[in-house]
Design a protein around this motif. Structure first.
Motif, PDB file in Angstrom:
ATOM      1  N   SER A  41       4.385  41.303 -10.958  1.00 50.16           N
ATOM      2  CA  SER A  41       4.114  39.872 -11.067  1.00 50.16           C
ATOM      3  C   SER A  41       2.843  39.491 -10.313  1.00 50.16           C
ATOM      4  O   SER A  41       2.349  40.225  -9.458  1.00 50.16           O
ATOM      5  CB  SER A  41       5.303  39.071 -10.535  1.00 50.16           C
ATOM      6  OG  SER A  41       5.446  39.309  -9.144  1.00 50.16           O
ATOM      7  N   LEU A  42       2.333  38.308 -10.619  1.00 51.39           N
ATOM      8  CA  LEU A  42       1.063  37.855 -10.063  1.00 51.39           C
ATOM      9  C   LEU A  42       1.133  37.632  -8.557  1.00 51.39           C
ATOM     10  O   LEU A  42       0.126  37.743  -7.867  1.00 51.39           O
ATOM     11  CB  LEU A  42       0.629  36.568 -10.774  1.00 51.39           C
ATOM     12  CG  LEU A  42      -0.766  36.065 -10.496  1.00 51.39           C
ATOM     13  CD1 LEU A  42      -1.791  37.138 -10.853  1.00 51.39           C
ATOM     14  CD2 LEU A  42      -1.046  34.796 -11.273  1.00 51.39           C
ATOM     15  N   ASP A  43       2.323  37.333  -8.021  1.00 46.53           N
ATOM     16  CA  ASP A  43       2.428  37.091  -6.584  1.00 46.53           C
ATOM     17  C   ASP A  43       2.474  38.388  -5.767  1.00 46.53           C
ATOM     18  O   ASP A  43       2.387  38.355  -4.549  1.00 46.53           O
ATOM     19  CB  ASP A  43       3.640  36.214  -6.271  1.00 46.53           C
ATOM     20  CG  ASP A  43       4.942  36.827  -6.765  1.00 46.53           C
ATOM     21  OD1 ASP A  43       4.877  37.734  -7.618  1.00 46.53           O
ATOM     22  OD2 ASP A  43       6.013  36.391  -6.307  1.00 46.53           O
ATOM     23  N   ARG A  49       0.288  45.550  -8.241  1.00 49.84           N
ATOM     24  CA  ARG A  49       0.130  45.157  -9.642  1.00 49.84           C
ATOM     25  C   ARG A  49      -0.443  46.296 -10.472  1.00 49.84           C
ATOM     26  O   ARG A  49      -0.299  46.320 -11.679  1.00 49.84           O
ATOM     27  CB  ARG A  49      -0.787  43.940  -9.749  1.00 49.84           C
ATOM     28  CG  ARG A  49      -0.167  42.686  -9.201  1.00 49.84           C
ATOM     29  CD  ARG A  49      -0.949  41.458  -9.582  1.00 49.84           C
ATOM     30  NE  ARG A  49      -2.329  41.497  -9.192  1.00 49.84           N
ATOM     31  CZ  ARG A  49      -2.853  40.839  -8.160  1.00 49.84           C
ATOM     32  NH1 ARG A  49      -2.078  40.105  -7.395  1.00 49.84           N
ATOM     33  NH2 ARG A  49      -4.131  40.913  -7.890  1.00 49.84           N
TER      34      ARG A  49
END
Length: 147
Positions: A41-43, A49
């Motif tokens: 996920s982006l967080d 990532r």
């Protein structure tokens, strides 16, 4: 604030834009390869990532280091295993981040063929090969003998 659909929005001269299915004359952007989205996920932090690519690069890097430390056969086997691992990751995971370079099929074939070739050549390397394939051995002797 009014939200407009970019396809139906007027052009720079105020005329309505025509909807067409033709490809543009000049490409303004590049499509991301299938499966090229983030693997986490982006967080998540940046390395998390891109973990599939990092796994392949670390394996290949360790293989290069082992090769440089005079254990060439084991190092080359690690390099080939890293590429084969990249092919397996590309096949199994829906999103692999920057490990996706082209289409899924092309990536799997490329990583797989290079990995198998490196592993086979490492196993057949002289002196004292761990694997002997008579057909390839005959081809090598034929080419060396006739040159």
């Amino acid at each position: 604030m009014e939200v407009r659909d970019p396809i139906s929005a007027p052009d720079a001269h105020g005329r309505p834009r025509r909807v067409t299915r033709r490809f543009p004359l000049f490409t303004r952007d590049t499509a991301r390869p299938e499966g090229g989205g983030r693997a986490a996920s982006l967080d998540a932090p940046a390395p998390a990532r891109q973990w599939p690519l990092l796994a392949v690069l670390i394996t290949v890097g360790v293989g290069l280091l082992v090769t440089a430390l005079d254990a060439f056969r084991v190092g080359l086997l690690l390099i080939g295993a890293g590429l084969l691992g990249g092919a397996v990751l590309r096949w199994l995971l829906p999103r692999v981040g920057m490990l996706a370079v082209r289409s899924r099929f092309t990536d799997i074939v490329t990583y797989g063929v290079l990995g198998v070739a490196i592993v086979l050549l490492a196993l057949m390397a002289q002196p004292r090969p761990w694997l002997e394939i008579p057909f390839l051995d005959d081809a090598l002797h034929f080419t060396v003998q006739n040159s």
